[in-house]
Design a protein around this motif. Sequence first.
Motif, PDB file in Angstrom:
ATOM      1  N   TRP B  46      12.072 118.826  76.153  1.00  0.00           N
ATOM      2  CA  TRP B  46      12.629 119.762  77.131  1.00  0.00           C
ATOM      3  C   TRP B  46      12.168 121.191  76.867  1.00  0.00           C
ATOM      4  O   TRP B  46      12.971 122.130  77.008  1.00  0.00           O
ATOM      5  N   ASP B  47      10.926 121.345  76.420  1.00  0.00           N
ATOM      6  CA  ASP B  47      10.350 122.675  76.237  1.00  0.00           C
ATOM      7  C   ASP B  47      11.079 123.517  75.204  1.00  0.00           C
ATOM      8  O   ASP B  47      11.181 124.737  75.351  1.00  0.00           O
ATOM      9  N   ILE B  48      11.631 122.881  74.224  1.00  0.00           N
ATOM     10  CA  ILE B  48      12.239 123.632  73.120  1.00  0.00           C
ATOM     11  C   ILE B  48      11.283 123.509  71.941  1.00  0.00           C
ATOM     12  O   ILE B  48      10.769 122.414  71.682  1.00  0.00           O
ATOM     13  N   SER B  49      11.028 124.627  71.238  1.00  0.00           N
ATOM     14  CA  SER B  49      10.013 124.586  70.183  1.00  0.00           C
ATOM     15  C   SER B  49      10.475 123.703  69.026  1.00  0.00           C
ATOM     16  O   SER B  49      11.669 123.500  68.817  1.00  0.00           O
ATOM     17  N   VAL B  50       9.484 123.186  68.300  1.00  0.00           N
ATOM     18  CA  VAL B  50       9.795 122.250  67.216  1.00  0.00           C
ATOM     19  C   VAL B  50      10.660 122.926  66.158  1.00  0.00           C
ATOM     20  O   VAL B  50      11.587 122.322  65.608  1.00  0.00           O
ATOM     21  N   ILE B  51      10.366 124.211  65.894  1.00  0.00           N
ATOM     22  CA  ILE B  51      11.111 124.925  64.859  1.00  0.00           C
ATOM     23  C   ILE B  51      12.588 125.011  65.238  1.00  0.00           C
ATOM     24  O   ILE B  51      13.477 124.737  64.414  1.00  0.00           O
ATOM     25  N   PHE B  52      12.831 125.364  66.518  1.00  0.00           N
ATOM     26  CA  PHE B  52      14.221 125.501  66.959  1.00  0.00           C
ATOM     27  C   PHE B  52      14.929 124.148  66.938  1.00  0.00           C
ATOM     28  O   PHE B  52      16.097 124.054  66.541  1.00  0.00           O
ATOM     29  N   ALA B  53      14.189 123.101  67.352  1.00  0.00           N
ATOM     30  CA  ALA B  53      14.766 121.753  67.309  1.00  0.00           C
ATOM     31  C   ALA B  53      15.143 121.374  65.886  1.00  0.00           C
ATOM     32  O   ALA B  53      16.201 120.785  65.648  1.00  0.00           O
ATOM     33  N   THR B  54      14.274 121.750  64.926  1.00  0.00           N
ATOM     34  CA  THR B  54      14.587 121.467  63.521  1.00  0.00           C
ATOM     35  C   THR B  54      15.869 122.171  63.107  1.00  0.00           C
ATOM     36  O   THR B  54      16.731 121.580  62.448  1.00  0.00           O
ATOM     37  N   ALA B  55      15.986 123.456  63.520  1.00  0.00           N
ATOM     38  CA  ALA B  55      17.178 124.216  63.132  1.00  0.00           C
ATOM     39  C   ALA B  55      18.430 123.561  63.697  1.00  0.00           C
ATOM     40  O   ALA B  55      19.439 123.407  62.992  1.00  0.00           O
ATOM     41  N   ILE B  56      18.358 123.135  64.975  1.00  0.00           N
ATOM     42  CA  ILE B  56      19.551 122.521  65.577  1.00  0.00           C
ATOM     43  C   ILE B  56      19.870 121.201  64.891  1.00  0.00           C
ATOM     44  O   ILE B  56      21.032 120.912  64.567  1.00  0.00           O
ATOM     45  N   ALA B  57      18.841 120.376  64.639  1.00  0.00           N
ATOM     46  CA  ALA B  57      19.070 119.092  63.986  1.00  0.00           C
ATOM     47  C   ALA B  57      19.690 119.299  62.607  1.00  0.00           C
ATOM     48  O   ALA B  57      20.633 118.600  62.225  1.00  0.00           O
ATOM     49  N   SER B  58      19.163 120.294  61.880  1.00  0.00           N
ATOM     50  CA  SER B  58      19.698 120.559  60.547  1.00  0.00           C
ATOM     51  C   SER B  58      21.137 121.042  60.614  1.00  0.00           C
ATOM     52  O   SER B  58      21.991 120.631  59.818  1.00  0.00           O
ATOM     53  N   LEU B  59      21.421 121.899  61.618  1.00  0.00           N
ATOM     54  CA  LEU B  59      22.792 122.400  61.786  1.00  0.00           C
ATOM     55  C   LEU B  59      23.749 121.250  62.081  1.00  0.00           C
ATOM     56  O   LEU B  59      24.824 121.147  61.476  1.00  0.00           O
ATOM     57  N   VAL B  60      23.342 120.367  63.009  1.00  0.00           N
ATOM     58  CA  VAL B  60      24.226 119.256  63.369  1.00  0.00           C
ATOM     59  C   VAL B  60      24.455 118.347  62.177  1.00  0.00           C
ATOM     60  O   VAL B  60      25.600 117.969  61.870  1.00  0.00           O
ATOM     61  N   SER B  61      23.366 118.015  61.440  1.00  0.00           N
ATOM     62  CA  SER B  61      23.565 117.079  60.336  1.00  0.00           C
ATOM     63  C   SER B  61      24.395 117.733  59.232  1.00  0.00           C
ATOM     64  O   SER B  61      25.217 117.062  58.608  1.00  0.00           O
ATOM     65  N   ALA B  62      24.211 119.053  59.010  1.00  0.00           N
ATOM     66  CA  ALA B  62      25.027 119.708  57.984  1.00  0.00           C
ATOM     67  C   ALA B  62      26.489 119.753  58.396  1.00  0.00           C
ATOM     68  O   ALA B  62      27.391 119.581  57.564  1.00  0.00           O
ATOM     69  N   THR B  63      26.739 119.963  59.702  1.00  0.00           N
ATOM     70  CA  THR B  63      28.132 119.999  60.164  1.00  0.00           C
ATOM     71  C   THR B  63      28.797 118.638  59.973  1.00  0.00           C
ATOM     72  O   THR B  63      29.916 118.550  59.452  1.00  0.00           O
TER      73      THR B  63
END
Lengths: 249, 149
Positions: B46-63
């Motif tokens: 969905w046109d979201i950069s890989v870096i930002f996707a990584t940050a979100i994935a990491s945030l969700v898994s840490a939460t």
Amino acid sequence: MNADRMMDICMLAGEIMLTYGAETYRVEETLERMAKSAGFKNVHSFVTTTGIFLSFDVEGNDVMQMIRVDDRMQDLNKVSLVNQLSREFVSGLLDGDEAYKKLEEIAKAPMNYSPWLLHIASGVAGGAFSYLFGGNLFDTIPAFIAGFAASFSVVALQEYMKVKFFAEFMSAFLGGAVAILLVLLGLGENLDQVIIGTLMPLVPGVPLTNAVRDLMSGDLIAGVSRGAEAVITALSIATGIALAIALLL
Amino acid sequence: MIVELIFCFMATVAFGVIFNVPYKVIWLGGLIGSVAWFIYSTLPNWDISVIFATAIASLVSATISHFLAKRYRVPVTTFSIPGIIPLVPGSRAYFTMLAFVDGNYIEGLQLGIETMLQAGAIAAGLVFALSVFSFGKGGIGQRYESRRS
């Protein structure tokens, strides 16, 4: 309780936690809570990646001790066992002697999983990651074998080599060599993905995560030293694989 | 996609074995790893950069790790380390090294910076979850004293 006895308990607990990959703040907090719950005043602890200092006040005299931690391994089961034990100790379910006996048991306890299972797990991780990073199903087989070889050699080499980073360098080299040879022999198609999968089990996940956590909780010395450990490990893996590529391709 | 998730589950559980995670919670680590991989591989569509996707994935898994760590009373690293393993930029790091070995320094620098950014994104996600969950516990490393009377 006897101050020496309490010091021994705290130091053993801290040593186990720090050796097997707990974050610095967790060790400090555990030691302080345990000593305070045993009734000692003025408790201070300072924990870095390589040593623990603990001091507390006993009837006007300050007692202080330090301990040096040389080995750093990855065994999260022991960390959570000591965590549980300290909780029980603080809430008064355990007295000092029981706690010390249990800590000694934890320190001597073998890994949850046998060494062979560990090597097989490294192989599975290698194979699965080679698929995830864009390989096909056929690539998982050489990545499995090479991941197994890398894990096996890192465990075997650490017995004989005093320098941890050299053992990692050698095992990356051996794993990479096995991967390249298998692909050259016709097993597997995408060489890059096979090598990436092989290297993933060697990634220093525990030091990396702990370094971030330590830096953010203000333990700057511990965070920087742990980060340096992770960076050197990553560099030695990269050098090992670069050597394998340069020699064999 | 489903095959990828199964492979990711296997890989994360295997990492749990390598790090010797306790028996009873090892499959949860696998689930967190799969969730992280799902977010990381879906968002770039969905046109979201890989870096930002990584940050979100990491945030969700840490939460999720923080919640589960409270629930099962184990240190949070038991869940967060297997959870972020699928996000580690192993492939980029490898191609960086390959570029340097071949002497393509410009390409190597570009890939190296991407690798660093992705590693930084993982750290950012972890730190964000950490700061949310240590809310109200009294500050550490604060620059300004907030409770002045």
